[in-house]
Design a protein around this motif. Sequence first.
Motif: not given
Length: 486
Positions: A242-246
């Motif tokens: 999720x952090x990579x996507x955000x």
Amino acid sequence: MKAVLAIDLGTSGSRVIAFAKDGRILAKAYSEIPQHFPKPGWVEHDPFDYVKTTFKALRQVIARVGAQNVVSLGFTNQRETTIVWDRHTGRPVYPAIVWQDRRTEAYCQRLERHQGMVRAKTGLPIDAYFSASKLRWILDTIPQARQLAREGRLLFGTPDVWLLWNLTGRRTFATDVTNASRTLLFNIRHLSFDHELLRLFGVPASVLPEVKDSDADFGVTDAAITGRAIPINAILGDQQAALFAQAGLDRNVIKNTYGTGLFLLVNTGTQVISSRALVSTVAWRIRGRVNYALEGSILMGGAALHWLRDSLKILPSYAQAEALARSVPSSEGVYLVPAFQGLGAPYWKNGTTALVTGLTRRTSRATVVRAALEAMAYQSRDVIDVMRRTLGGRFRALRVDGGGCQNDFLMQFQSDLLNLPIERPRVTDTTALGAAMLSGWNSGFWTLSDLECLRKVERVFRPSSQRRQRQKEYVGWQTAIRRVLL
């Protein structure tokens, strides 16, 4: 049309999504995972439910996009959940012990004097939340488990390892650095399992998987499952995905995932050692370069709504929570502290029980549902305040994802409480999107600049005139928390 697939093996269910070149979702499927609570504080899954639900969703999506059109596959998963199985029979020796499970609290407390050494090596506190004590419990409790381990027959893994082993026809026994970093057995400075930690927890090295970079070659799927052999070239723990996507490779961007639990991460680049309130974890290792993150893990988020739905029967469905919350003007001094499995960040308090305070004859089910939603925002505020102090700065906005971020009431309440803009993305399945983005970048389906274009904001919630009232209500939350901590 060519596509990249993402498997998202979560706590509540398994999701598979096919993404097109322009980021559109071409197909998606979801299967719920049954939850088992054999004793108070215990949470278990049947490991074969992971396989059955994932394979079912995978076949449904592939049937719609065509196996010949799938370029690559990445997947993400719930972390810390512990599975031990026999490599010869392929059968688990015990159900999966889920990350929320608290059965090993007393054992972890006996290791308190080792906290400094363990935190220095792993970035984590010794807590039942992580995998090591769960693994130790299985080895010590299940008959013949230690003997099988000595014979080299037992394998251990978080859900990514178990699923990968089955998805590749038992050919790949491996994990990535993000999942390994959540076991309490992994040295996040040296990026390897640590012999001193293995001795402390009584874990034999023979049960451990190979640890690879997040963008490594993890083999190919069994063609009998997916129609053709599909390269698996990305694995990330769900919150790192999720952090990579955000945020991608940007630093000092904070995100919050509103799921079964609540997980706030900020990409710090280098390792930041915090107080016990937060944990330092590996964000990812991509193309040979490691990034770290600061994380606040809250054990009960949307799970409190599941309790209202499944146990108390006062919430007909998760989707109706917002309408019920809006049907009352306020929570009227009612606070729900969802400490069912203890309290995670920033308190890390074991042995607590949940609390509902402020009940009167006027209290309705709508009031309690609203209090459960507000508790997600209050707990997030607790963590963000610590993050602000630790990093010595302010955040421009909070980027949100997960099922709970679809709740407009919760998002506006959170914005008012933090006095920060809340950015909700167009694709809220960001755990799946992050795994797909890394896989697609690794396979050449997307360039780095393409990934930036995939991050599209659907709506921004800005602080309203209610923000001063929210600060007063937060004082009441702090009083309720102190009662739980006594």
